[in-house]
Design a protein around this motif. Structure first.
Motif, mmCIF file in Angstrom:
data_model
loop_
_atom_site.group_PDB
_atom_site.id
_atom_site.type_symbol
_atom_site.label_atom_id
_atom_site.label_comp_id
_atom_site.label_asym_id
_atom_site.label_seq_id
_atom_site.Cartn_x
_atom_site.Cartn_y
_atom_site.Cartn_z
ATOM 1 N N GLU A 1 110.730 -41.655 32.738
ATOM 2 C CA GLU A 1 111.190 -42.900 33.383
ATOM 3 C C GLU A 1 112.671 -42.793 33.733
ATOM 4 O O GLU A 1 113.440 -42.151 33.052
ATOM 5 C CB GLU A 1 110.954 -44.084 32.465
ATOM 6 N N LEU B 1 101.940 -45.117 35.480
ATOM 7 C CA LEU B 1 101.353 -44.607 34.250
ATOM 8 C C LEU B 1 100.808 -43.198 34.459
ATOM 9 O O LEU B 1 100.957 -42.325 33.599
ATOM 10 C CB LEU B 1 100.243 -45.545 33.761
ATOM 11 N N GLY C 1 102.550 -43.623 28.119
ATOM 12 C CA GLY C 1 102.924 -44.843 28.818
ATOM 13 C C GLY C 1 102.157 -46.014 28.242
ATOM 14 O O GLY C 1 101.587 -45.922 27.154
ATOM 15 N N LEU D 1 103.670 -40.789 34.335
ATOM 16 C CA LEU D 1 104.185 -40.640 32.972
ATOM 17 C C LEU D 1 103.282 -39.744 32.131
ATOM 18 O O LEU D 1 103.758 -38.894 31.376
ATOM 19 C CB LEU D 1 104.325 -42.018 32.303
ATOM 20 N N ASN E 1 99.271 -48.677 24.211
ATOM 21 C CA ASN E 1 100.045 -47.496 24.552
ATOM 22 C C ASN E 1 99.083 -46.319 24.570
ATOM 23 O O ASN E 1 98.127 -46.274 23.782
ATOM 24 C CB ASN E 1 101.155 -47.262 23.531
#
Length: 204
Positions: A204, A195, A58, A198, A69
């Motif tokens: 997502e 986040l 994420g 993820l 990232n």
């Protein structure tokens, strides 16, 4: 003499305020290149002769600005934090910068996040590690778009930080350091629950 020290202190405060303002501002032209940077998070890596797969990834965001990232690599899928922390590793966190950040601010923020992810008892055990990590960050230059940090950990071997494949500071030979770092994004009181999901494998 006191006046000179006071002036230096005020200049440092002003500099930090400008840096924070820059982080909170709109996307810079350098950030426009961030779309390609995300591809640096490969699907698998090799650590200590073991293959680690991308468990999840994420973007770390501060005040709506993308900073880096981040990908979590594990030997097998981990979909909850207790399971991850109980594993023997190896584990890798990989950070790919999508925004230029001053080295001092990066260091202060990282160490502050570690402190906030730990208990008072844990912090008492991490005093030396945090000092060593701070010294390592101090030797680094400013973080540019595309710069890569990896944080590798294996139970009993400790934690190694690298910037663009160059080690930052010494190997921290304990398990608590990496647990505290993982809790920044995967703990009970994270700033970004999306986040966290993820990184733990949600899509997502």
């Amino acid at each position: 003499m006191k006046a000179v020290k006071h002036l230096k202190h005020m200049m440092q405060i002003a500099r930090m305020m400008l840096i924070v303002a820059g982080l909170a501002g709109g996307l810079s032209s350098a950030q426009a290149a961030s779309e390609g940077v995300s591809q640096v998070l490969e699907e698998s890596v090799q650590i200590d002769g073991q293959r680690l797969n991308l468990n999840g990834s994420g973007t770390h965001i501060i005040k709506r600005v993308k900073i880096f990232n981040i990908g979590l690599y594990t030997t097998k899928p981990r979909n909850n934090t207790p399971d991850l922390l109980a594993s023997p590793g190896p584990v890798r966190l990989k950070l790919v910068m999508v925004k230029e950040v001053d080295s001092e601010l990066m260091s202060r923020r990282f160490l502050a996040d570690i402190r906030s992810s730990t208990t008072k008892e844990e912090r008492n055990q991490l005093v030396y590690q945090l000092m060593a990590l701070g010294e390592g960050f101090a030797r680094m230059g400013d973080w540019k778009v595309g710069d890569v940090m990896t944080i590798d950990w294996s139970q009993g071997k400790g934690t190694v930080f690298r910037s663009n494949n160059r080690q930052i500071g010494e190997t921290l030979k304990d398990d608590l350091t990496m647990h505290a770092i993982l809790k920044i994004w995967l703990g009970d009181n994270v700033a970004d629950n999306k986040l966290k999901r993820l990184l733990l494998g949600d899509k997502e």
